[in-house]
Design a protein around this motif. Structure first.
Motif, PDB file in Angstrom:
ATOM      1  N   MET A  33       6.281  13.667  -4.457  1.00  6.71           N
ATOM      2  CA  MET A  33       4.982  13.087  -4.790  1.00  6.71           C
ATOM      3  C   MET A  33       4.549  12.139  -3.685  1.00  6.71           C
ATOM      4  O   MET A  33       5.316  11.274  -3.247  1.00  6.71           O
ATOM      5  N   GLY A  34       3.307  12.288  -3.227  1.00  7.64           N
ATOM      6  CA  GLY A  34       2.725  11.356  -2.280  1.00  7.64           C
ATOM      7  C   GLY A  34       2.007  10.240  -3.026  1.00  7.64           C
ATOM      8  O   GLY A  34       1.182  10.509  -3.901  1.00  7.64           O
ATOM      9  N   LEU A  35       2.330   9.007  -2.709  1.00  4.60           N
ATOM     10  CA  LEU A  35       1.647   7.843  -3.274  1.00  4.60           C
ATOM     11  C   LEU A  35       0.663   7.363  -2.217  1.00  4.60           C
ATOM     12  O   LEU A  35       1.066   6.867  -1.167  1.00  4.60           O
ATOM     13  N   VAL A  36      -0.646   7.541  -2.476  1.00  2.00           N
ATOM     14  CA  VAL A  36      -1.641   7.340  -1.430  1.00  2.00           C
ATOM     15  C   VAL A  36      -2.652   6.270  -1.819  1.00  2.00           C
ATOM     16  O   VAL A  36      -2.816   5.914  -2.982  1.00  2.00           O
ATOM     17  N   GLY A  37      -3.348   5.803  -0.792  1.00  2.00           N
ATOM     18  CA  GLY A  37      -4.365   4.769  -0.933  1.00  2.00           C
ATOM     19  C   GLY A  37      -4.402   3.964   0.341  1.00  2.00           C
ATOM     20  O   GLY A  37      -3.447   3.949   1.119  1.00  2.00           O
ATOM     21  N   LYS A  38      -5.512   3.280   0.580  1.00  2.00           N
ATOM     22  CA  LYS A  38      -5.624   2.494   1.789  1.00  2.00           C
ATOM     23  C   LYS A  38      -4.643   1.328   1.749  1.00  2.00           C
ATOM     24  O   LYS A  38      -4.084   0.997   0.692  1.00  2.00           O
ATOM     25  N   ASN A  39      -4.411   0.680   2.890  1.00  2.00           N
ATOM     26  CA  ASN A  39      -3.543  -0.483   2.933  1.00  2.00           C
ATOM     27  C   ASN A  39      -4.060  -1.562   1.984  1.00  2.00           C
ATOM     28  O   ASN A  39      -5.251  -1.872   1.978  1.00  2.00           O
ATOM     29  N   GLY A  40      -3.166  -2.111   1.180  1.00  2.00           N
ATOM     30  CA  GLY A  40      -3.565  -3.121   0.209  1.00  2.00           C
ATOM     31  C   GLY A  40      -3.980  -2.558  -1.132  1.00  2.00           C
ATOM     32  O   GLY A  40      -4.386  -3.306  -2.030  1.00  2.00           O
ATOM     33  N   ALA A  41      -3.865  -1.239  -1.305  1.00  2.00           N
ATOM     34  CA  ALA A  41      -4.304  -0.614  -2.555  1.00  2.00           C
ATOM     35  C   ALA A  41      -3.358  -0.888  -3.714  1.00  2.00           C
ATOM     36  O   ALA A  41      -3.749  -0.836  -4.877  1.00  2.00           O
ATOM     37  N   GLY A  42      -2.068  -1.152  -3.402  1.00  2.00           N
ATOM     38  CA  GLY A  42      -1.082  -1.406  -4.441  1.00  2.00           C
ATOM     39  C   GLY A  42       0.137  -0.506  -4.371  1.00  2.00           C
ATOM     40  O   GLY A  42       0.980  -0.528  -5.267  1.00  2.00           O
ATOM     41  N   LYS A  43       0.276   0.269  -3.293  1.00  2.00           N
ATOM     42  CA  LYS A  43       1.395   1.205  -3.181  1.00  2.00           C
ATOM     43  C   LYS A  43       2.736   0.469  -3.098  1.00  2.00           C
ATOM     44  O   LYS A  43       3.666   0.781  -3.834  1.00  2.00           O
TER      45      LYS A  43
END
Length: 285
Positions: A33-43
């Motif tokens: 599974m890829g956990l994605v989002g911009k930097n600071g998104a909460g990953k």
């Protein structure tokens, strides 16, 4: 029988200037599974909560069907690779094994030595003299040497050259080939996901936007573009995820909403497109 390596239910964590709110997803055993989002998104916050490095406010985290609250033995079955190497810079490879191996009941020295040989790591070099790619391979050599069934990586390909990135992705594919091992892979480099991820979980501003098959998400959207004179007020109102330039525009649009957009250019949306457009606004997928 529980077939999920990882389950997250209604996870919440609040900081002064950021909050992770109602995050829920499941990672089936044997999948990536890829956990994605911009930097600071909460990953990274999500990963730290999974590892009990942060205390959650509410929610439930299960690893292989077991609630991990107030437990640490579950980490025997988890391996973690962070973007930054956490070993002492003056250590050599043998020092790393001496320091790390006592923490794992199933540490396999032969496997570790085999990984070191496989990754062509110099035993006589100090860690401070390792390249970014070599440091990542050392972290992987450790991670793959104690029979972990779940591998969690936080932005591992950041700063790597294309060859090192490709080598890492091949290692992850091999790791899950037997369908008994699973990977949660946090990244903002979406081409990596196209090669190896079975599913993605998309977080934006601490909120869950999507969790499921990556193809289902990308196939649901198109990029529509045209000249500024083609952007009527009605069309602008119908396209909330839009970027306007001096003489043109482009927008992220659901496929079922393409009617009424005749005469505009349309192309399939890439994962990068979706992350960029959605991250700029508050529109949920």
């Amino acid at each position: 029988m529980n077939n999920n390596a990882l389950e997250i239910h209604s996870l919440k964590k609040t900081f002064t200037d950021f909050g992770l709110d109602d995050i829920s997803f499941s990672l089936p055993t044997g999948f990536i599974m890829g956990l994605v989002g911009k930097n600071g998104a909460g990953k990274t916050t999500t990963i730290k909560l999974i590892l009990n490095l942060l205390q959650k406010e509410s929610g439930l985290i299960k690893v292989f069907g077991n609630d991990i609250s107030n437990r640490y033995d579950f980490k025997q079955d988890i391996a973690v690779v962070f973007d930054d190497l956490l070993f002492v810079e003056d250590w050599k490879i043998d020092d790393v094994e001496k320091a790390i191996s006592p923490f794992y009941d199933k540490w396999n020295t032969a496997k570790f030595q085999s990984n070191i040989e496989r990754f062509h790591l110099n035993r006589n070099k100090k860690i401070r003299d390792f390249s970014k790619g070599m440091k990542l391979k050392l972290s992987l050599a450790v991670a793959l040497s104690h029979q972990a069934k779940l591998l969690i990586l936080d932005e591992p390909t950041s700063g790597l050259d294309p060859v090192a990135r490709d080598e890492l992705l091949d290692i992850l594919l091999e790791y899950t080939k037997d369908k008994r091992h699973s990977v949660l892979f946090s990244t903002h480099i979406t081409p990596d996901l196209n090669k190896i991820a079975d599913s993605i979980t998309f977080i934006n501003r601490g909120k869950l936007l999507y969790s499921g098959e990556k193809e289902k998400l990308t196939e649901s959207y198109c990029i529509v573009s045209g000249s500024s004179r083609q952007l009527t007020p009605e069309r602008k109102a119908a396209m909330p995820n839009i970027k306007i330039y001096p003489d043109s525009f482009e927008a992220l649009v659901r496929r079922e909403e393409l009617s009424g957009l005749a005469g505009l250019q349309i192309r399939p949306a890439l994962m990068d497109d979706i992350i960029v457009f959605v991250s700029k606004g508050d529109v949920l997928l």
